[in-house]
Design an enzyme around this catalytic site. Structure first.
Site, mmCIF file in Angstrom:
data_model
loop_
_atom_site.group_PDB
_atom_site.id
_atom_site.type_symbol
_atom_site.label_atom_id
_atom_site.label_comp_id
_atom_site.label_asym_id
_atom_site.label_seq_id
_atom_site.Cartn_x
_atom_site.Cartn_y
_atom_site.Cartn_z
ATOM 1 N N SER A 90 11.960 6.043 8.089
ATOM 2 C CA SER A 90 11.531 5.669 9.431
ATOM 3 C C SER A 90 12.012 4.246 9.690
ATOM 4 O O SER A 90 11.815 3.354 8.872
ATOM 5 C CB SER A 90 10.002 5.727 9.504
ATOM 6 O OG SER A 90 9.553 5.241 10.747
ATOM 7 N N CYS A 108 6.687 -7.529 6.754
ATOM 8 C CA CYS A 108 7.841 -7.062 7.535
ATOM 9 C C CYS A 108 8.234 -8.167 8.502
ATOM 10 O O CYS A 108 7.384 -8.813 9.106
ATOM 11 C CB CYS A 108 7.493 -5.787 8.308
ATOM 12 S SG CYS A 108 8.899 -5.138 9.225
ATOM 13 N N CYS A 131 3.345 8.343 1.620
ATOM 14 C CA CYS A 131 3.838 7.318 2.531
ATOM 15 C C CYS A 131 4.091 6.059 1.692
ATOM 16 O O CYS A 131 3.168 5.498 1.114
ATOM 17 C CB CYS A 131 2.776 7.092 3.605
ATOM 18 S SG CYS A 131 3.234 5.858 4.799
ATOM 19 N N GLY A 150 6.756 -2.338 5.795
ATOM 20 C CA GLY A 150 8.136 -2.810 5.749
ATOM 21 C C GLY A 150 9.118 -1.979 6.545
ATOM 22 O O GLY A 150 8.838 -0.852 6.940
ATOM 23 N N GLU A 151 10.268 -2.585 6.786
ATOM 24 C CA GLU A 151 11.367 -1.912 7.482
ATOM 25 C C GLU A 151 12.391 -1.522 6.404
ATOM 26 O O GLU A 151 13.109 -2.373 5.880
ATOM 27 C CB GLU A 151 11.983 -2.870 8.526
ATOM 28 C CG GLU A 151 13.310 -2.436 9.109
ATOM 29 C CD GLU A 151 13.336 -1.010 9.626
ATOM 30 O OE1 GLU A 151 12.496 -0.624 10.449
ATOM 31 O OE2 GLU A 151 14.225 -0.250 9.174
ATOM 32 N N SER A 172 11.492 4.669 15.481
ATOM 33 C CA SER A 172 10.317 4.210 16.214
ATOM 34 C C SER A 172 10.763 3.710 17.584
ATOM 35 O O SER A 172 11.297 2.608 17.703
ATOM 36 C CB SER A 172 9.645 3.090 15.409
ATOM 37 O OG SER A 172 9.164 3.625 14.197
ATOM 38 N N LEU A 173 10.545 4.522 18.590
ATOM 39 C CA LEU A 173 11.079 4.206 19.924
ATOM 40 C C LEU A 173 10.058 3.414 20.750
ATOM 41 O O LEU A 173 10.356 2.320 21.224
ATOM 42 C CB LEU A 173 11.483 5.516 20.618
ATOM 43 C CG LEU A 173 12.309 5.380 21.884
ATOM 44 C CD1 LEU A 173 13.618 4.654 21.639
ATOM 45 C CD2 LEU A 173 12.598 6.762 22.493
ATOM 46 N N HIS A 174 8.929 3.983 21.003
ATOM 47 C CA HIS A 174 7.776 3.291 21.621
ATOM 48 C C HIS A 174 7.910 2.867 23.072
ATOM 49 O O HIS A 174 6.940 2.370 23.658
ATOM 50 C CB HIS A 174 7.356 2.047 20.817
ATOM 51 C CG HIS A 174 7.132 2.306 19.365
ATOM 52 N ND1 HIS A 174 6.324 3.311 18.905
ATOM 53 C CD2 HIS A 174 7.632 1.688 18.263
ATOM 54 C CE1 HIS A 174 6.326 3.303 17.583
ATOM 55 N NE2 HIS A 174 7.106 2.343 17.183
ATOM 56 N N ASN A 205 -3.415 2.812 16.165
ATOM 57 C CA ASN A 205 -4.527 2.457 15.282
ATOM 58 C C ASN A 205 -4.803 0.976 15.462
ATOM 59 O O ASN A 205 -4.024 0.141 15.018
ATOM 60 C CB ASN A 205 -4.163 2.777 13.834
ATOM 61 C CG ASN A 205 -4.009 4.272 13.653
ATOM 62 O OD1 ASN A 205 -4.906 5.041 13.981
ATOM 63 N ND2 ASN A 205 -2.848 4.697 13.195
ATOM 64 N N CYS A 234 1.717 -3.624 15.208
ATOM 65 C CA CYS A 234 1.713 -3.245 13.793
ATOM 66 C C CYS A 234 1.067 -4.330 12.941
ATOM 67 O O CYS A 234 1.464 -5.496 12.993
ATOM 68 C CB CYS A 234 3.138 -2.981 13.331
ATOM 69 S SG CYS A 234 3.277 -2.702 11.554
ATOM 70 N N CYS A 245 -1.237 4.947 10.079
ATOM 71 C CA CYS A 245 -0.004 4.227 10.415
ATOM 72 C C CYS A 245 -0.315 2.864 10.985
ATOM 73 O O CYS A 245 -1.150 2.734 11.872
ATOM 74 C CB CYS A 245 0.753 4.942 11.510
ATOM 75 S SG CYS A 245 1.347 6.515 11.061
ATOM 76 N N GLU A 290 0.813 -1.209 0.000
ATOM 77 C CA GLU A 290 0.000 0.000 0.000
ATOM 78 C C GLU A 290 0.853 1.268 0.000
ATOM 79 O O GLU A 290 1.950 1.293 0.561
ATOM 80 C CB GLU A 290 -0.928 -0.015 1.221
ATOM 81 C CG GLU A 290 -2.030 -1.051 1.034
ATOM 82 C CD GLU A 290 -2.880 -1.288 2.268
ATOM 83 O OE1 GLU A 290 -4.077 -1.534 2.093
ATOM 84 O OE2 GLU A 290 -2.361 -1.234 3.387
ATOM 85 N N CYS A 329 6.683 -6.137 15.090
ATOM 86 C CA CYS A 329 6.266 -5.327 16.241
ATOM 87 C C CYS A 329 4.836 -5.706 16.613
ATOM 88 O O CYS A 329 3.990 -5.929 15.740
ATOM 89 C CB CYS A 329 6.351 -3.849 15.906
ATOM 90 S SG CYS A 329 8.015 -3.345 15.464
HETATM 91 N N1 SAH Z 1 9.267 -0.105 9.755
HETATM 92 C C1 SAH Z 1 9.424 1.269 9.952
HETATM 93 C C2 SAH Z 1 8.534 2.111 9.069
HETATM 94 C C3 SAH Z 1 7.128 1.622 8.863
HETATM 95 S S1 SAH Z 1 6.053 1.734 10.226
HETATM 96 C C4 SAH Z 1 9.246 1.643 11.418
HETATM 97 O O1 SAH Z 1 8.831 0.797 12.183
HETATM 98 O O2 SAH Z 1 9.574 2.766 11.768
HETATM 99 C C5 SAH Z 1 5.742 3.470 10.349
HETATM 100 C C6 SAH Z 1 5.319 3.952 11.710
HETATM 101 O O3 SAH Z 1 4.022 3.457 12.051
HETATM 102 C C7 SAH Z 1 6.253 3.483 12.810
HETATM 103 O O4 SAH Z 1 6.558 4.515 13.702
HETATM 104 C C8 SAH Z 1 5.421 2.444 13.491
HETATM 105 O O5 SAH Z 1 5.833 2.239 14.807
HETATM 106 C C9 SAH Z 1 4.038 3.031 13.398
HETATM 107 N N2 SAH Z 1 2.991 2.062 13.631
HETATM 108 C C10 SAH Z 1 2.997 0.748 13.350
HETATM 109 N N3 SAH Z 1 1.833 0.175 13.703
HETATM 110 C C11 SAH Z 1 1.058 1.157 14.217
HETATM 111 C C12 SAH Z 1 -0.280 1.202 14.720
HETATM 112 N N4 SAH Z 1 -1.031 0.112 14.738
HETATM 113 N N5 SAH Z 1 -0.748 2.361 15.162
HETATM 114 C C13 SAH Z 1 0.007 3.482 15.097
HETATM 115 N N6 SAH Z 1 1.264 3.514 14.616
HETATM 116 C C14 SAH Z 1 1.794 2.360 14.179
HETATM 117 FE FE1 SF4 Z 2 7.873 -3.639 10.647
HETATM 118 FE FE2 SF4 Z 2 7.755 -1.025 11.262
HETATM 119 FE FE3 SF4 Z 2 5.590 -2.610 11.497
HETATM 120 FE FE4 SF4 Z 2 7.630 -2.880 13.195
HETATM 121 S S1 SF4 Z 2 6.307 -1.074 12.961
HETATM 122 S S2 SF4 Z 2 6.534 -4.552 12.172
HETATM 123 S S3 SF4 Z 2 9.361 -2.483 11.853
HETATM 124 S S4 SF4 Z 2 6.634 -2.098 9.610
#
Ligand code: SAH
Ligand code: SF4
Length: 386
Positions: free
Chosen positions: A200, A112, A105, A168-169, A222-224, A300, A119, A343, A92, A116
């Protein structure tokens, strides 16, 4: 012979290709401009190239768009395209219009492998890396399609910013990513400034170092989580790339970065990483250690995650703790909610070739604590390896 897809090349690559055909270097620049600045897909349109060259190109090369599987437009102007990339995989791409910019985006992989917890892409597992041509094709299509659709005047741009925040990463697909970034930055291509192209990453330290050397664009990490115990659980690659290493790497990156700060993304998960104590821990982690901004992302939700979005008041309170400590903090507006374009909701269609789905579903659920003493801490149970 298989036709070569010219979207696979940055300008150096296209120059080498033209030289192989016995053509002068400047022909590559002309060709590159036709493709990326004018959106040409057909060599016969390229009126300032000799007919003999156009015929030669038509015999060996093509400009291969991605196959569109669907398009959805949100009431807020966000547009999401699903592209079929073959083999049962789809990725997408999302266009997010704002008053002063248009952000695209872009996806870097089908699925991926990082997995995470929060995600949707991660829950689908990993299928394959996109090629440079497939990454570039997302921008090539969106820019030229939108110029026509929005009736833009000659020289006007639809897309002013690119964020590698789709599926994807990106740093796990480094070899394809860097030439794609070069096409975005090239003055003969899309001419985007380094500040307006953001990679990112979930925090692959060695690859961040390589990006600093090869193509330093804006970096979002992406720290979290404010500590390794929680981050190990939310972002599994933290076990190999712990937070202290990540911060050191970010500091090295800043020496070459086009911006003087790193953006930390922090997805706000109800009862998991959103307490005021965790906000304070975050302040302690970064204050005086790294020049950064925070972007808090309301989670989300998607059903398989078992996680919930933090209530608005908790996000605001969290933001205030960071802001009171002098850290610039924004809360990301969710866009395209009605079309699942926000996201982490990008799901595409991915043939899981890694069994990530199974690995995630067999992980112990995150324990949520509400008492002040344990606010947000995570009790980890034994993990079942897939
Ligand atoms: N893989 C990379 C880039 C793609 S994800 C990364 O992880 O940074 C892009 C952003 O969306 C990241 O900051 C990720 O943590 C965030 N993200 C992933 N799943 C999400 C969700 N369900 N709700 C909100 N943000 C999310
Ligand atoms: Fe992959 Fe980024 Fe999603 Fe983590 S947040 S699973 S690194 S796409």
């Amino acid at each position: 012979m298989n036709a070569v897809n010219l979207l696979e090349f940055d300008l150096d690559g296209l120059t080498a290709f033209c030289e192989q055909l016995g053509e002068k270097r400047f022909r590559a620049t002309q060709l590159f401009r036709w493709i990326h600045q004018k959106g040409a897909a057909d060599f016969s349109q390229m009126s300032d190239l000799a007919k003999s060259l156009r015929d030669k190109l038509a015999a060996v090369a093509h400009i291969k768009p991605l196959a569109i599987a669907s398009e959805q437009a949100s009431t807020d102007g966000t547009i999401k395209w699903l592209f079929d990339v073959g083999g049962g995989d789809a990725v997408e791409t999302v266009f997010i219009p704002e008053d002063d910019r248009g952000t695209l985006c872009v996806s870097s992989q089908a699925g991926c492998a990082v997995g995470c917890r929060f995600c949707s892409t991660g829950h689908q597992g990993f299928s394959r890396n996109l090629t440079t041509g497939e990454i570039v094709a997302q921008l090539w299509f969106a820019e030229h399609h939108l110029r026509r659709r929005l009736n833009l005047a000659e020289g006007e741009r639809a897309i002013t910013n690119v964020v590698m925040m789709g599926m994807g990463e990106p740093l796990q697909n480094y070899a394809a990513l860097v030439p794609a970034l070069k096409v975005m930055l090239d003055d003969h291509g899309y001419g985007l400034s380094r500040r307006r192209v953001t990679v990112s990453t979930s925090g692959m330290t060695r690859m961040i170092d390589r990006l600093r050397e090869d193509c330093p664009v804006a970096l979002a990490v992406s720290l979290h989580a404010p500590n390794d115990a929680l981050r190990d659980d939310l972002v599994p690659l933290n076990r190999k790339h712990p937070i202290a290493d990540l911060l050191q790497t970010c500091n090295r990156y800043l020496e070459a970065a086009p911006r003087d700060f790193i953006t930390f993304e922090y997805c706000m998960l109800d009862g998991v990483n959103d307490s005021p104590e965790q906000a304070k821990e975050l302040v302690e982690l970064v204050r005086g250690n790294i020049s950064c901004k925070f972007n808090l992302i309301p989670f989300n939700p998607f059903p398989a995650s078992g996680l919930k979005r933090s209530p608005r008041e908790r996000v605001t309170a969290f933001a205030h703790v960071l802001q009171d400590a002098g850290i610039v903090t924004t809360v990301r507006k969710t866009r395209g909610d009605d079309i699942d374009a926000a996201c982490g909701q990008l799901a595409g269609e991915v043939q899981d070739r890694t069994r990530v789905k199974q690995r995630i579903s067999t992980r112990a659920p995150i324990q949520i604590h509400r008492s002040a003493a344990h606010a947000g801490s995570v009790q980890k149970k034994q993990e079942t390896k897939a």
